[in-house]
Design a protein around this motif. Sequence first.
Motif, PDB file in Angstrom:
ATOM      1  N   ALA B  98       1.049  -1.444   0.019  1.00 41.80           N
ATOM      2  CA  ALA B  98      -0.190   0.223   0.031  1.00 41.80           C
ATOM      3  C   ALA B  98       1.066   1.103   0.057  1.00 41.80           C
ATOM      4  O   ALA B  98       0.636   2.045  -0.723  1.00 41.80           O
ATOM      5  CB  ALA B  98      -0.828  -0.028   1.058  1.00 41.80           C
ATOM      6  N   GLY B  99       1.941   1.204   0.731  1.00 41.05           N
ATOM      7  CA  GLY B  99       2.716   2.683   0.895  1.00 41.05           C
ATOM      8  C   GLY B  99       3.309   2.769  -0.232  1.00 41.05           C
ATOM      9  O   GLY B  99       3.407   3.912  -0.734  1.00 41.05           O
ATOM     10  N   LEU B 100       4.053   1.744  -0.919  1.00 39.01           N
ATOM     11  CA  LEU B 100       4.738   2.070  -2.147  1.00 39.01           C
ATOM     12  C   LEU B 100       3.888   2.566  -3.166  1.00 39.01           C
ATOM     13  O   LEU B 100       4.197   3.308  -4.104  1.00 39.01           O
ATOM     14  CB  LEU B 100       5.465   0.568  -2.626  1.00 39.01           C
ATOM     15  CG  LEU B 100       6.294   0.743  -3.713  1.00 39.01           C
ATOM     16  CD1 LEU B 100       7.517   1.700  -3.244  1.00 39.01           C
ATOM     17  CD2 LEU B 100       7.058  -0.714  -3.748  1.00 39.01           C
ATOM     18  N   PHE B 102       1.187   4.297  -2.914  1.00 41.12           N
ATOM     19  CA  PHE B 102       0.961   5.694  -2.715  1.00 41.12           C
ATOM     20  C   PHE B 102       2.213   6.587  -3.094  1.00 41.12           C
ATOM     21  O   PHE B 102       2.114   7.792  -3.400  1.00 41.12           O
ATOM     22  CB  PHE B 102       0.260   6.043  -1.342  1.00 41.12           C
ATOM     23  CG  PHE B 102      -0.862   5.513  -1.213  1.00 41.12           C
ATOM     24  CD1 PHE B 102      -2.127   6.183  -2.082  1.00 41.12           C
ATOM     25  CD2 PHE B 102      -1.352   4.704  -0.276  1.00 41.12           C
ATOM     26  CE1 PHE B 102      -3.218   5.803  -1.897  1.00 41.12           C
ATOM     27  CE2 PHE B 102      -2.805   4.347  -0.062  1.00 41.12           C
ATOM     28  CZ  PHE B 102      -3.761   5.040  -0.962  1.00 41.12           C
ATOM     29  N   GLU B 103       3.472   6.140  -2.488  1.00 42.71           N
ATOM     30  CA  GLU B 103       4.723   6.923  -2.791  1.00 42.71           C
ATOM     31  C   GLU B 103       4.736   7.017  -4.346  1.00 42.71           C
ATOM     32  O   GLU B 103       5.466   8.201  -4.706  1.00 42.71           O
ATOM     33  CB  GLU B 103       5.833   6.217  -2.151  1.00 42.71           C
ATOM     34  CG  GLU B 103       5.835   6.133  -0.580  1.00 42.71           C
ATOM     35  CD  GLU B 103       7.208   5.342  -0.005  1.00 42.71           C
ATOM     36  OE1 GLU B 103       8.009   6.047  -0.003  1.00 42.71           O
ATOM     37  OE2 GLU B 103       6.949   4.414   0.426  1.00 42.71           O
ATOM     38  N   MET B 104       4.362   5.880  -4.961  1.00 43.90           N
ATOM     39  CA  MET B 104       4.751   6.047  -6.520  1.00 43.90           C
ATOM     40  C   MET B 104       3.626   6.863  -7.163  1.00 43.90           C
ATOM     41  O   MET B 104       4.132   7.677  -8.193  1.00 43.90           O
ATOM     42  CB  MET B 104       4.817   4.481  -7.045  1.00 43.90           C
ATOM     43  CG  MET B 104       6.121   3.808  -6.619  1.00 43.90           C
ATOM     44  SD  MET B 104       6.855   2.820  -7.818  1.00 43.90           S
ATOM     45  CE  MET B 104       6.850   4.068  -9.175  1.00 43.90           C
ATOM     46  N   ALA B 105       2.580   6.933  -6.542  1.00 43.12           N
ATOM     47  CA  ALA B 105       1.578   7.511  -7.254  1.00 43.12           C
ATOM     48  C   ALA B 105       1.913   9.037  -7.003  1.00 43.12           C
ATOM     49  O   ALA B 105       1.695   9.767  -7.816  1.00 43.12           O
ATOM     50  CB  ALA B 105       0.111   7.370  -6.514  1.00 43.12           C
ATOM     51  N   GLN B 106       2.277   9.553  -5.917  1.00 42.73           N
ATOM     52  CA  GLN B 106       2.759  10.899  -5.706  1.00 42.73           C
ATOM     53  C   GLN B 106       3.840  11.439  -6.581  1.00 42.73           C
ATOM     54  O   GLN B 106       3.628  12.369  -7.292  1.00 42.73           O
ATOM     55  CB  GLN B 106       3.043  10.930  -3.933  1.00 42.73           C
ATOM     56  CG  GLN B 106       3.398  12.310  -3.753  1.00 42.73           C
ATOM     57  CD  GLN B 106       4.387  12.202  -2.219  1.00 42.73           C
ATOM     58  OE1 GLN B 106       4.306  11.416  -1.766  1.00 42.73           O
ATOM     59  NE2 GLN B 106       4.477  13.357  -1.748  1.00 42.73           N
ATOM     60  N   LYS B 107       4.913  10.518  -6.831  1.00 41.95           N
ATOM     61  CA  LYS B 107       5.904  10.954  -7.434  1.00 41.95           C
ATOM     62  C   LYS B 107       5.877  10.715  -8.953  1.00 41.95           C
ATOM     63  O   LYS B 107       6.098  11.633  -9.796  1.00 41.95           O
ATOM     64  CB  LYS B 107       7.088   9.757  -7.175  1.00 41.95           C
ATOM     65  CG  LYS B 107       7.477  10.014  -5.735  1.00 41.95           C
ATOM     66  CD  LYS B 107       9.070   9.709  -5.500  1.00 41.95           C
ATOM     67  CE  LYS B 107       9.378  10.113  -4.034  1.00 41.95           C
ATOM     68  NZ  LYS B 107      10.298   9.270  -3.265  1.00 41.95           N
TER      69      LYS B 107
END
Lengths: 256, 256
Positions: B98-100, B102-107
């Motif tokens: 889940a975290g990865l 969102f982190e990638m969605a942001q970037k």
Amino acid sequence: MEKCNNGNRPGTLYVVGTGPGSADYMTVVAISALKKSEIIIGYKTYLDLIPEFLLDKEVISSEMMKEVDRCRKALEIANQGKTIALVCGGDPGIYAMAGLVFEMAQKTKSSCTIEIIPGLAAINSCAARLGAPLMHDFAAVSLSDLLTPWALIEKRLEAVAMADFVTAIYNPKSKKRTQQIVRAREIFLKHRSPETVVGIVTAATRENEKITITNLLNLLDSEIGMQSTVIIGNSQTYKWNDIMITPRGYSEKYAI
Amino acid sequence: MEKCNNGNRPGTLYVVGTGPGSADYMTVVAISALKKSEIIIGYKTYLDLIPEFLLDKEVISSEMMKEVDRCRKALEIANQGKTIALVCGGDPGIYAMAGLVFEMAQKTKSSCTIEIIPGLAAINSCAARLGAPLMHDFAAVSLSDLLTPWALIEKRLEAVAMADFVTAIYNPKSKKRTQQIVRAREIFLKHRSPETVVGIVTAATRENEKITITNLLNLLDSEIGMQSTVIIGNSQTYKWNDIMITPRGYSEKYAI
């Protein structure tokens, strides 16, 4: 006992977790256990969320019956040879009924089969609603001092605050217990920035669901109630849009 | 994109937790998300456990594709207007994808809808198989020092050992990482009795499931591997028959 065709052969007690709300959050195994059961026993609030599984069943809905009485009743029935499901919200294995069932089975020398059917606990469902707060080491601490000395709860809060655990606070507040969350916040502020991201989820997945993302500084300004779980981020947790994210790497080894 | 009839309107990425093993441990919501998805992407090991949901789907099974690449691919596809499910074992919200995402969605400035569908994590399924170890405050600590400095992991182990948390050890051992569990045991022995009950669950609910209940003294004599989770009891945890039970009351207020 008219339909009991196996005499005194002990039956089965399924301890079934129904997850955060409606039956849609149950597992296939949990649904199957309810279908196999002749009798369903549980707290009325949880039974009301799964009406479709109560049809054609004997239902023992306890509004006021204490947990101990509910367990005793469920074991008695299973020991008589029946198949019964004891329904619990969340996961029976996390701060819930599984332990009490085994403790009572031991004390009453129960001979029935006991099977724990896990469900989504508050940590699972609340984390999903907040985004991704539990990507790194985390702890769960209940602020209820009914069965645990407050000194031990404070010691635990100190320990996990100091060691930078993401921390899920169970039972943060009730009508009578209002000061425990105030003290918990103070403890965390000794070790973490006031800007530390905090998520509050009330009634996850239910009609009255409420999700708040705030920080330690402003934590007490938000509504927190009996159905709330509070998740305090670690020093790396951040907010993006309305999402709470704990990155899983503390190092830069992990280039995205 | 031939079947994409919504032009460039962003689609949906479901991040779906499949729980410990077979599809029977998935929730109804998770199954529904897979059914709604045109494309299913995931690590081959997890996809192999749910063959019934891959029929008539485009399947992107990654044996060697890194997690980052898998997330990027899933987001790319969802951003193009498709509905795709990224399948994770366990709960995507607990030490998982889940975290990865969102982190990638942001970037990558992704515009698709992202929905985290929780599943049963190792703590849920392993606790159920052991009995009732998580009835009181608990912590989860991963011994993998790939992305976390070992000094921080030791600090966390010290903190939770000292404060009498039931402790779930994730990633206790691999072929290369064999000494971390040795050190973790040493730390716990500084604060807890050698008789402290310890449960080890390997491959919960799968064909090769193995459940061991031992104690801190003998912990290293048991087989621990890549698929194992180790749950160290608190000072009150006891063994009854083959069941690990943490009583929920520290006081005698709670007469059974």
